[in-house]
Write a protein that holds these residues in place. Structure first.
Motif, short mmCIF file in Angstrom:
data_model
loop_
_atom_site.label_atom_id
_atom_site.label_comp_id
_atom_site.label_asym_id
_atom_site.label_seq_id
_atom_site.Cartn_x
_atom_site.Cartn_y
_atom_site.Cartn_z
N ASP A 182 12.04 103.94 16.93
CA ASP A 182 11.95 102.68 16.19
C ASP A 182 10.70 101.91 16.57
O ASP A 182 9.98 101.40 15.69
N TRP A 189 7.77 102.96 17.73
CA TRP A 189 6.52 103.55 17.26
C TRP A 189 6.45 103.61 15.74
O TRP A 189 5.35 103.62 15.18
N SER A 190 7.60 103.63 15.10
CA SER A 190 7.60 103.52 13.64
C SER A 190 7.08 102.14 13.24
O SER A 190 6.23 102.01 12.33
N ARG A 191 7.54 101.12 13.91
CA ARG A 191 7.09 99.76 13.62
C ARG A 191 5.61 99.60 13.93
O ARG A 191 4.86 98.95 13.18
N SER A 195 3.38 101.93 13.77
CA SER A 195 2.63 102.66 12.74
C SER A 195 2.56 101.89 11.43
O SER A 195 1.68 102.15 10.60
N LEU A 196 3.47 100.94 11.26
CA LEU A 196 3.48 100.10 10.06
C LEU A 196 2.65 98.83 10.25
O LEU A 196 2.59 97.99 9.37
N ILE A 215 12.53 108.98 10.07
CA ILE A 215 11.68 107.88 10.51
C ILE A 215 10.57 108.38 11.42
O ILE A 215 9.40 107.99 11.28
N HIS A 216 10.93 109.27 12.35
CA HIS A 216 9.93 109.79 13.29
C HIS A 216 8.87 110.60 12.57
O HIS A 216 7.67 110.45 12.85
N SER A 263 6.52 108.34 10.79
CA SER A 263 5.68 107.65 11.75
C SER A 263 4.54 108.55 12.24
O SER A 263 3.39 108.11 12.33
N ARG A 314 1.97 108.83 9.51
CA ARG A 314 1.13 107.63 9.38
C ARG A 314 0.14 107.51 10.52
O ARG A 314 -1.02 107.14 10.31
N THR A 315 0.58 107.81 11.72
CA THR A 315 -0.26 107.61 12.90
C THR A 315 -1.29 108.72 13.09
O THR A 315 -2.45 108.45 13.41
#
Length: 234
Positions: free
Chosen positions: A44, A46-48, A50-51, A126-127, A130, A133-134
């Protein structure tokens, strides 16, 4: 607890060996991608990140004294500013050898997750998003099949770290250099054991093979169900 060591090197540059080495030097917990995939709260966080959300880095790294590997390496500038007393280690290797390694391990492993697993597991979904995106999109522009482009990004990152971090705060390290430069940089005695030499390629390739097999599972189950129905009718 605050970070004392920040890893700025991309994955597959000896980051797992560095993680073990830092632990042996007294940095009891070292953040690595492994900590992310094994911890829902880390997924959670690192998902945030990446956003583009503003992160409470103390919360993200609660209990950790060091970080290496992705995803934290993608935020080394933010972390270096947030933890001004932390030292920065840039793990490196030959760009072409690194490209071969990453395209045979991490990239296919994280970009080939079967659709049915993504559908069933929110955490995996989610992972995976992420990581895309990253790393694959955010860092390499979705051009992992273009070796010239990807290795140039790799080289540019190395130069960017060298420009961004003061020389007295930065160590550029190859695994083959072993303990001496690392211990001198961190002010630690050299351990009376060999420097860690971790090669996860075999394990990752095995995991990739298993992932490919699992991707066919829904069709196998469907086929078994159809055969069962046929036998029932007959």
């Amino acid at each position: 607890m605050t970070l004392e060591v920040i890893g700025a090197g991309f994955g597959r540059t000896g980051t797992k060996s560095m993680k073990i080495a830092l632990k042996q030097l007294g940095y009891a917990r070292c953040h690595h991608m492994l900590e992310v995939v094994q911890n829902p709260s880390q997924i959670d966080y690192w998902s945030r990140a990446s956003l583009g959300e503003n992160m409470d880095w103390d919360k993200v790294f609660d209990g950790f004294k060091a970080s290496v590997d992705w995803p934290s390496a993608s935020y080394y500038k933010e972390l270096a500013a947030y933890y001004p007393d932390a030292k920065v280690i840039l793990t490196v290797r030959d760009p072409d050898a690194w490209y071969k390694s990453i395209t045979e391990t991490i990239y296919p492993l994280t970009s080939s997750v079967p659709a049915w697993i993504l559908f069933l597991s929110k955490a995996v979904r989610i992972h995976t998003a992420s990581v895309n995106r990253t790393i694959w999109h955010g860092t390499f522009d979705d051009r992992m099949d273009d070796q010239a482009h990807v290795t140039q990004v790799f080289r540019d990152h190395i130069e960017d770290v060298k420009r961004s971090i003061r020389p007295d705060r930065l160590l550029v390290h190859e695994a083959k250099e072993g303990w001496e430069p690392l211990c001198e940089f961190l002010g630690k005695p050299i351990p009376d054991i060999p420097y860690p030499r971790v090669n996860e390629t075999r394990d990752m390739k095995r995991a990739l093979g298993l992932l490919k097999m699992v991707s066919y599972l829904p069709w196998v189950l469907l086929g078994a169900g159809v055969l069962g129905l046929v036998y029932a009718v007959l």
